[in-house]
Design a protein around this motif. Structure first.
Motif, mmCIF file in Angstrom:
data_model
loop_
_atom_site.group_PDB
_atom_site.id
_atom_site.type_symbol
_atom_site.label_atom_id
_atom_site.label_comp_id
_atom_site.label_asym_id
_atom_site.label_seq_id
_atom_site.Cartn_x
_atom_site.Cartn_y
_atom_site.Cartn_z
ATOM 1 N N ASP A 1 0.816 -1.213 0.000
ATOM 2 C CA ASP A 1 0.000 0.000 0.000
ATOM 3 C C ASP A 1 0.848 1.259 0.000
ATOM 4 N N GLY A 2 2.038 1.192 0.562
ATOM 5 C CA GLY A 2 2.850 2.391 0.689
ATOM 6 C C GLY A 2 3.255 2.985 -0.638
ATOM 7 N N ASP A 3 3.887 2.191 -1.498
ATOM 8 C CA ASP A 3 4.352 2.707 -2.786
ATOM 9 C C ASP A 3 3.642 2.035 -3.954
ATOM 10 N N GLY A 4 2.499 1.430 -3.665
ATOM 11 C CA GLY A 4 1.789 0.691 -4.705
ATOM 12 C C GLY A 4 1.383 1.560 -5.873
ATOM 13 N N ALA A 5 0.851 2.769 -5.606
ATOM 14 C CA ALA A 5 0.396 3.635 -6.685
ATOM 15 C C ALA A 5 1.551 4.052 -7.581
ATOM 16 N N ALA A 6 2.703 4.404 -6.948
ATOM 17 C CA ALA A 6 3.866 4.807 -7.741
ATOM 18 C C ALA A 6 4.385 3.641 -8.572
ATOM 19 N N ARG A 7 4.425 2.466 -7.963
ATOM 20 C CA ARG A 7 4.879 1.291 -8.684
ATOM 21 C C ARG A 7 3.950 0.965 -9.846
ATOM 22 N N LEU A 8 2.649 1.140 -9.634
ATOM 23 C CA LEU A 8 1.678 0.892 -10.699
ATOM 24 C C LEU A 8 1.910 1.857 -11.855
ATOM 25 N N ASP A 9 2.182 3.107 -11.550
ATOM 26 C CA ASP A 9 2.450 4.072 -12.621
ATOM 27 C C ASP A 9 3.641 3.631 -13.462
ATOM 28 N N GLU A 10 4.676 3.128 -12.800
ATOM 29 C CA GLU A 10 5.854 2.672 -13.532
ATOM 30 C C GLU A 10 5.517 1.504 -14.449
ATOM 31 N N LEU A 11 4.709 0.578 -13.953
ATOM 32 C CA LEU A 11 4.337 -0.575 -14.777
ATOM 33 C C LEU A 11 3.523 -0.144 -15.995
ATOM 34 N N VAL A 12 2.602 0.782 -15.779
ATOM 35 C CA VAL A 12 1.780 1.256 -16.896
ATOM 36 C C VAL A 12 2.648 1.952 -17.933
ATOM 37 N N GLU A 13 3.584 2.811 -17.449
ATOM 38 C CA GLU A 13 4.468 3.501 -18.385
ATOM 39 C C GLU A 13 5.349 2.520 -19.148
#
Length: 891
Positions: free
Chosen positions: A239-251
């Motif tokens: 949950d801590g860095d999940g959103a940032a990590r998701l952005d990287e995967l999408v990019e």
């Protein structure tokens, strides 16, 4: 580059050696043609005499003024080299063209991009559009034949849909299709699934991107939304860095050209991902996705659809299916029943879902399933909550009404009234009134609707429509027909956005149309029905009724072709309709055959009608069709088939106080039957009844005005001006055929030759108004000329001055006595028409009615034909007539 004008322009500039390509930044995801573009630029520069190099000069090494440096995949370079490229870009010497993906963005990327952009805007390579895909397909197909090809539109559309226009995917898929076609390239095959070899090839590409991107692509392939709230837990990110990590995967996925620029899944990539992921992983991710959507109250339709057929079970899976089914019910989606069935298989108790499964079955048009599920609840209502029992009862009552069992439907509504149905009891009113229970319906409408000024249930669109429909049906019997029509039309409008209209005993649009027809307002009836068909009011099963009623209205307008088209569209051979629809369809078929004088069609139509009569009890809403069938039964000398139903109809109307709106059309039909059977007393009785109902509407007034003239025709008494006025009055309220028939029958009974001519012209004008000629053409034609060569049904008419043997006119002037001489061959035109009808088996009276001549004139024609042809027997006459009429038909 076929689909990139900017790329082609860049190559042209390079070939010219212009300063426009001194500094160029090319950006595009993987597979979008960066390398191909660089190669094209390199070739163009070399042809222009400019040396090209691809290695980044070391620190301190200058870039020669006339040398071009082309660098591919700059996003993979270390920061030091990116810094060096930025320095060269800021300098004045040489050419520098750099290509890279939009992600990742290592240190130094921003400085390099800014330096290049100072010279010209970056060249961004996008996906191909349809024109670009067509161009690539043409090039690849042409490579096999040596000439440019024009690819099939189906191939182009399929490739664009599967690849999202990503150039590399376009080329790979086209190549795979072309290879499957083999040497015979006359038609490139389009298999249902992409070739397995191509999926394997793409699978390796996806595999190289790492587990994070693979998981994201699998989630998107399974329908997961591009939302952190769903994807972070689904991909097991912290949950801590999940959103940032998701952005990287999408990019990363977008930069690799495996998601569209909007983050949408590309079908070809999704197929490759699914093909290279174990089935167990599919099911597990589908289950996790469905539970996440269930927990957050999201859209479960996609997630639940993915679980169908996977064998997943358990309480949580069942809850997912139930929630998805409820969502589908709210949108009237037919998939609701499938979800409920899956919930039962997953472990949910069948009885708990039976009422909702019944409602879903109605929406899907499966009335047998709806009754079966509702009956499970109604057989033991104490085992389910009261609202489930009411829902099951509502479904069963609606289905029974459609099956012609309106009395049984009313019984269910009565039972639900004792089960605290509340204000929803207004649903019972149409069924109660339709079966003669006027007092009960009145009490329902007087029941408590508000408590302390507050409605007893939410004032939804559905609640308002139900109340308007109930009051409209009540007013059609005990109030103002105009008010009834207004209320029913408004009810139909309210229900246009409500999906539960399918649970009503009848749609307000159908009831509004029936009332409008009984008022002579055919335009209103047609308008409300056409709107109901357009918006799908009442669901799939109601569409048949609406279309049949449109056919019924077309029949009244005299548009027999449109009426027959409507009948055929919903009742092709072999189709089994519900009893209520079948009764209407049978009546429409009989009416069409009767109005066209087609005895060959009338007999099988009557056979169908007899079965429909047996299956459908009498109720208020079928009286007009019953009247039509009673006329046909009289003509075919089988009145016993409808007599019991007519008696029931009389009792029903009496219990409702003989409402003029509903009673008058039945009296009109009974009058027509009495005229056919030459029963003057019965005809007089119904004419008196119509006169008593004249004040109800202009429709009843028109019938009441015409009725006495029909009675007088039995005594050959004709008041020509009054008959013409009455006939035109019938036409004005939608009884075009009846108006023409009245004028025509009066014409052949009057002794006044001038009146006869006028009435024949009136008959022709009225009955032709429903033909192919438009109203404007009718007006342009002016008054009908009785001496012209067409009669009121398109049949030739002549008015010769025929004489009897003594040279005196006949006792009753007859417009159709044949001339004694002529050059028309062995038979005159009129005699040929009579001959054709004789061969069809019609009686002299039936032929006379169709041709607007007397039976005695028909007999005279037959005698003259027999004399002219020298026929010594009836069989010999028929043989001669078949030869003459048959030869004419062949000619």
């Amino acid at each position: 580059m076929a689909g990139s004008p900017a790329a082609r322009r860049l190559v042209r500039e390079a070939a010219a050696g212009t300063t426009g390509v001194r500094r160029v930044d090319i950006i595009g995801p993987g597979g979008h043609g960066k390398t191909v573009l660089l190669e094209a630029i390199s070739g163009a520069l070399r042809e222009a005499g400019i040396p090209v190099r691809h290695d980044v000069p070391a620190a301190g090494e200058p870039l020669a003024p006339d040398v071009a440096l082309l660098v591919d995949d700059a996003h993979l370079l270390p920061p030091a080299e990116l810094q060096r490229l930025a320095q060269l870009a800021a300098g004045p010497d040489g050419y520098l063209v750099v290509a890279h993906r939009p992600w990742p963005r290592p240190t130094g990327t921003a400085a390099l991009g800014a330096a290049l952009a100072s010279a010209r805007p970056p060249v961004v390579l996008d996906a191909l559009d349809r024109t670009g895909v067509a161009a690539r397909a043409g090039l690849l197909l042409g490579a096999r034949s040596g000439s440019l090809e024009h690819p099939p539109a189906e191939l182009v559309d399929r490739v664009l849909a599967q690849t999202g226009g990503v150039p590399a995917l376009v080329d790979r898929l086209l190549t795979a299709f072309i290879e499957q076609a083999g040497p015979d390239r006359s038609r490139v095959a389009l298999p249902a699934r992409p070739p397995a070899g191509l999926l394997a090839q793409l699978g390796y590409v996806v595999q190289a991107l790492g587990p994070g991107v693979r998981g994201l692509l699998l989630a998107r392939a399974l329908g997961a939304p591009l939302e952190a709230e769903v994807l972070v837990p689904l991909l097991a990110m912290s949950d801590g860095d999940g959103a940032a990590r998701l952005d990287e995967l999408v990019e990363a996925a977008r930069a690799a050209g495996l998601l569209t620029s909007d983050g949408l899944a590309i079908p070809l990539v999704s197929a490759a991902v699914l093909a290279h992921t174990p089935q167990a992983s599919h099911v597990e991710m589908r289950r996790a996705l469905a539970e996440i959507e269930l927990n957050r109250g999201g859209n479960l339709l996609v997630a639940a659809r993915g679980l169908l057929g996977t064998g997943a079970s358990g309480a949580r899976v069942a809850a997912v299916f139930i929630a998805a089914a409820e969502e589908a019910l709210r949108t009237a989606s037919p998939v609701a029943g499938e979800f409920f069935e899956a919930a039962v298989r997953a472990g949910s108790p069948a009885l708990e879902l039976a009422a909702r499964r019944a409602e879903a079955a109605v929406l899907a048009g499966d009335l047998d399933q709806a009754l079966a599920q509702a009956d499970q609840v109604l057989s033991d209502p104490g085992q389910v909550p009261p609202d489930h029992a009411v829902r099951a009862g509502t479904v069963a009552a609606a289905v029974l009404a459609r099956r012609g069992m309106l009395a049984r439907s009313a019984e269910l509504y009565r039972w639900m009234g004792t089960a605290s149905m509340g204000s929803a009891a207004v649903l019972a009113v149409p069924a109660l009134i339709g079966t003669g229970a006027l007092d009960e319906a009145r009490e329902v409408l007087r029941g408590p609707v508000r408590v302390s000024g507050v409605p007893s249930r939410p004032p939804t669109l559905l609640a308002g429509a139900e109340e308007l429909m109930a009051r409209g049906v009540y007013d059609s019997v005990a109030g103002s027909p105009t008010a009834a029509l207004s209320e029913l039309t408004r009810a139909a409008s309210l229900l246009e956005s409500s999906n539960r209209a399918a649970l009503l005993p009848d749609t307000p649009a159908a009831l509004a149309a029936l009332v409008a027809v009984h008022c002579g307002e055919l335009d209103v009836a047609q308008s409300v029905l056409e709107r109901a068909v357009r918006v799908g009011l009442g669901g799939r099963s109601a569409a048949t009724r609406h279309r049949l009623l449109l056919g019924w209205i077309a029949l009244f307008r005299g548009a027999t072709a449109a009426a027959r088209s409507a009948l055929v569209s919903v009742s092709p051979p072999g189709t089994q309709l519900e009893p209520r629809d079948e009764f209407l369809a049978a009546a429409l078929e009989v009416a069409l055959a009767r109005r066209t004088g087609d005895l060959a069609s009338l007999m099988p139509a009557w056979g169908r009608a007899r079965e429909a009569i047996v299956r459908h009890p009498v109720d208020l809403f079928v009286l007009q069709q019953l009247g039509e069938l009673s006329i046909a039964a009289t003509r075919l000398r089988e009145p016993s088939w409808v007599r019991p139903h007519l008696d029931e109809a009389a009792e029903l109307l009496a219990s409702l106080g003989d409402p003029a709106l509903w009673a008058a059309p039945l009296h009109w039909s009974a009058l027509q039957a009495a005229i056919l059977s030459e029963s003057r007393d019965a005809a007089q009785r119904h004419a008196v009844a119509l006169e008593a109902a004249a004040g109800a509407s202009r429709y009843t007034a028109a019938m009441a005005t015409a009725a006495p003239h029909w009675v007088r025709l039995l005594d050959s008494e004709v008041d020509a001006p009054a008959v013409e006025a009455a006939a035109r009055g019938l036409h004005a309220v939608g009884l075009a055929w009846e108006g023409g028939k009245l004028a025509g029958q009066a014409a052949i009974r009057t002794r006044d030759r001038k009146a006869m001519s006028t009435l024949l012209g009136c008959a022709r004008a009225l009955q032709s108004s429903g033909s192919a000629r438009s109203g404007a053409e009718q007006d342009a034609a002016g008054p009908a000329d009785v001496d012209s060569d067409t009669g009121p049904t398109g049949i030739p008419v002549t008015v010769p001055a025929a004489r009897q043997a003594g040279g005196q006119p006949p006792a009753v002037p007859d417009p159709d006595l044949p001339p004694t001489t002529g050059d028309e061959g062995p038979l005159s035109g009129r005699e040929r028409e009579v001959a054709a009808l004789v061969l069809e088996g019609l009686t002299y009276k039936e032929i006379g009615e169709q041709l607007f001549i007397s039976a005695k004139t028909v007999e005279h024609h037959v005698a003259r034909m027999r004399q002219r042809l020298g026929s010594s027997s009836r069989g010999e006459l028929f043989a001669h007539l078949r030869q003459i009429v048959g030869n004419a038909a062949e000619a």
